[in-house]
Design a protein around this motif. Structure first.
Motif, PDB file in Angstrom:
ATOM      1  N   ASP A 141      21.150 123.788 -22.615  1.00  0.00           N
ATOM      2  CA  ASP A 141      19.904 123.190 -23.084  1.00  0.00           C
ATOM      3  C   ASP A 141      19.038 124.294 -23.682  1.00  0.00           C
ATOM      4  O   ASP A 141      18.819 125.333 -23.058  1.00  0.00           O
ATOM      5  N   THR A 144      16.299 125.807 -21.573  1.00  0.00           N
ATOM      6  CA  THR A 144      16.660 126.492 -20.331  1.00  0.00           C
ATOM      7  C   THR A 144      16.852 127.983 -20.570  1.00  0.00           C
ATOM      8  O   THR A 144      17.592 128.364 -21.476  1.00  0.00           O
ATOM      9  N   ARG A 146      18.331 131.639 -20.470  1.00  0.00           N
ATOM     10  CA  ARG A 146      19.714 132.092 -20.342  1.00  0.00           C
ATOM     11  C   ARG A 146      19.737 133.586 -20.059  1.00  0.00           C
ATOM     12  O   ARG A 146      18.868 134.336 -20.511  1.00  0.00           O
ATOM     13  N   GLU A 233      14.261 133.046 -23.107  1.00  0.00           N
ATOM     14  CA  GLU A 233      14.028 131.660 -23.474  1.00  0.00           C
ATOM     15  C   GLU A 233      13.520 131.604 -24.906  1.00  0.00           C
ATOM     16  O   GLU A 233      12.902 132.559 -25.402  1.00  0.00           O
TER      17      GLU A 233
END
Length: 256
Positions: A141, A144, A146, A233
């Motif tokens: 997503d 989200t 990472r 993000e």
């Protein structure tokens, strides 16, 4: 034949129309040609750039976790000038970013692209990352955070060798901050193309904490190497401190 024309011809012979990562011999051939490019070959005058700069330097380095140099904090930033040299759709592009002192290009990526960069003049701070799980960019997503691994956090000063960023390694997500007036010549293969899902995405360090379920490294390994990991993000840079303006290329014309 001009040096920039030679670079174009080498790129044309070395890159694939399919956008594949160039072979090691092709990469070295392009780097050799790129390393021969000087300011005069593309119509740049680094002494003039220094004179035009008003002399306000960077404010300083911000310490990251456990003392790592994680970011540059500019006192303020002038617009960045982009000089477009050449582009062939789905093949490769060539362009120059000219940064005044304190100007910064925020963390951004080059999805599916191989990038060759040459610092033509000046000094800049470079910070770059790669995804711990390269496939998270495709399957996760977008909202989200990472996990990314630090690849470089250092200062480059011209003259220096050209650098290569690969689609999933070498520091594909990176940021520049000019410590002095500087210019970077970029060769991208293939170039950006929103239609083909090759569009620039900007990032910032996230406050999110935790370990990803899809990480290939254990929690214990992450604990031992924590200073080189960070959560990123997506983030749109502010137009107040990040402005790119189109400039006029004064160098030799490039024949397709």
């Amino acid at each position: 034949m001009s040096a920039i024309q030679k670079l174009h011809d080498v790129c044309k012979a070395s890159f694939s129309l399919l956008g594949a990562v160039p072979s090691p011999p092709a990469i070295q051939t392009v780097r050799n040609a790129l390393d021969n490019i000087e300011c005069a070959d593309v119509g740049l005058d680094w002494k003039e750039a220094q004179q035009d700069d008003d002399g306000f330097g960077y404010y300083g380095l911000v310490k990251g976790c456990r003392g790592r140099l994680s970011a540059m904090v500019p006192r303020w930033a002038q617009p960045i000038t982009y000089l477009h040299l050449y582009e062939k759709e789905n093949f490769f592009s060539m362009g120059i970013f000219c940064l005044p002192t304190s100007a910064a290009i925020p963390l951004h990526n080059h999805p599916g692209m191989t990038v060759f960069s040459r610092l033509l003049y000046g000094s800049m701070h470079v910070r770059s990352y790669d995804w711990v799980n390269p496939f998270s960019e495709l399957s996760g997503d977008a909202s989200t955070p990472r996990l990314a691994k630090l690849v470089a956090d250092h200062v480059l000063t011209a003259p220096c060798e050209s650098a290569v960023l690969f689609p999933a390694s070498g520091g594909n997500i990176h940021a520049f901050t000019a410590l002095t007036p500087c210019a970077v010549l970029d060769v991208l293969t293939p170039p950006y193309s929103p239609i083909d899902a090759r569009h620039c995405i900007y990032y910032r360090e996230s406050k999110f904490c935790g370990y990803p379920h899809d990480s290939t490294e254990s929690e214990q390994e992450l604990d031992l190497q924590e200073p080189i990991y960070v959560w990123l993000e997506e983030s749109q840079p502010s137009s107040d401190d990040f402005v790119i303006q189109e400039g006029f290329y004064k160098g030799p014309k490039i024949k397709p």
